[in-house]
Design an enzyme around this catalytic site. Sequence first.
Site, short mmCIF file in Angstrom:
data_model
loop_
_atom_site.label_atom_id
_atom_site.label_comp_id
_atom_site.label_asym_id
_atom_site.label_seq_id
_atom_site.Cartn_x
_atom_site.Cartn_y
_atom_site.Cartn_z
N ASN A 1 0.85 -1.24 0.07
CA ASN A 1 -0.05 -0.01 -0.04
C ASN A 1 1.11 1.18 0.16
O ASN A 1 1.42 1.60 0.89
CB ASN A 1 -0.82 0.12 1.27
N ARG B 1 -2.91 -2.38 -3.50
CA ARG B 1 -4.01 -1.25 -3.21
C ARG B 1 -3.79 -0.15 -4.11
O ARG B 1 -2.70 0.56 -4.32
CB ARG B 1 -4.00 -0.71 -1.93
N HIS C 1 -12.92 3.16 0.10
CA HIS C 1 -12.88 2.07 1.26
C HIS C 1 -13.76 0.74 0.62
O HIS C 1 -13.97 0.03 1.50
CB HIS C 1 -13.64 2.47 2.36
N ARG D 1 -11.75 15.60 7.79
CA ARG D 1 -12.40 16.15 6.57
C ARG D 1 -13.72 16.53 7.09
O ARG D 1 -14.77 15.77 8.04
CB ARG D 1 -12.60 14.91 5.50
N GLU E 1 -8.36 -5.21 5.42
CA GLU E 1 -8.30 -4.69 4.15
C GLU E 1 -7.03 -5.41 3.30
O GLU E 1 -7.04 -5.87 2.30
CB GLU E 1 -8.03 -3.18 3.83
#
Length: 426
Positions: free
Chosen positions: A14, A98, A187, A248, A391
């Site tokens: 990743n 990823r 996601h 965010r 993940e």
Amino acid sequence: MTEHRVAHRVLVLNSGSSSLKYQLLDMRDSSRLAAGLVERIGEHTSRLVHTLFVDGAERRERTGPIGDHDAALKAVADELAADGLGLDSPELAAIGHRVVHGGRQFTEPTVVDDAVLAEIERLIPVAPLHNPANLTGIRTARALRPDLPQVAVFDTAFHTTMPESAARYAIDVETADAHRIRRYGFHGTSHAYVSRRTAALLGKEPSEVNVIVLHLGNGASASAVRGGVCVDTSMGLTPLEGLVMGTRSGDIDPAVVFHLKRVAGMATDEIDDLLNKRSGLVGLCGDNDMREIRRRIDEGDRAAQLAFDIYVHRLKKYIGAYYAVLGRVDALVFTAGVGENAAPVREAAVAGLEQLGLVVDGGLNSARDGGERLISPPGARVAVAVVPTDEELEIATQTYALVHGKLATVCAVPRAPDGARPRTRP
Ligand code: ADP
């Protein structure tokens, strides 16, 4: 008799703009062999933290300049080689990467070739922060092991099933199409894994259940999954839309941006920075860690309380919206750092939703249990669950399945917890 050793390991990479996270898994039992992180790539103070989980497990750390991703991956390869798990091993079956943005075209994990690389590159304008780093990771790994399948697993793939009614913004179609402006969602690897695991927790097939997934990490997103297929998700063109997140804003009137430009005189980059890095929980109360926010609330801190209330209010709105989108909901599931650990968030998000069949059992909700579990009382109309996301395992499972030509039947099963694991963003 000669022992026939089928390659059974998958390395998951990743790559961020200045970091490289990795995990090496043994796909015979989905166990983790080693994992780690290189951070501050390109600086003098780069740091590599490597953890071996087998054969006298140990954690090693080294600091010192690591100039680029190429050097970072070589450093990782050295660490793995020192553990007898080198990238030159015939037991390595593939490397799974990823990739944040796969646009509309990448609906499944894909073996990387030059054409795929070019497509990922073409998507840079819609993922300027993520795709360049992901590409660097793939190119570096390819140069190191050109003979090995490199598989791209896209964060957006699970959401490509969204109907146009959910995926399109209500703006001029020609402008939207010219600039590929639509809702992609992120996601996806987590939403796919967690929704399937929730079905299993209920003893059902994914095709039999409708699930609302709340992935609440630093980045946060919700999704509505009907019969194993995503029909809506809260992140949009970028990971900024939707829920209140650590830093965010999530949903906001787009006119706020014009106002900040015209009235406050802010530049576009400043507004981008404000909404992505100085908003959400951190913007509201100065902290983005839910543990700290809960501690402050216990001390009577009003800013922390308001941040928590706004966070929960937005969650409720999405639960209600996705309940309506799905029509029938079998399970509401919480995952990621906040979702898995913050019982007060789960309790508050579901409070008052009894009419929708949503109830949390106080004892089950606050029990300290790191595994997959139901937190609704027995016999509840809608199951409320906690399912830890994984993940990296999902990327490894999809990668391995693709390499072995059985993608259609892929379904990661959870592995035994073995301590803290690196997480992926958005
Ligand atoms: P990322 O999006 O970075 O992958 P994670 O899924 O790891 O994020 O979630 C990180 C967040 O989880 C932290 O910022 C913190 O708010 C929250 N968190 C982690 N542990 C706990 C806990 N025990 N209680 C409450 N919140 C927690």
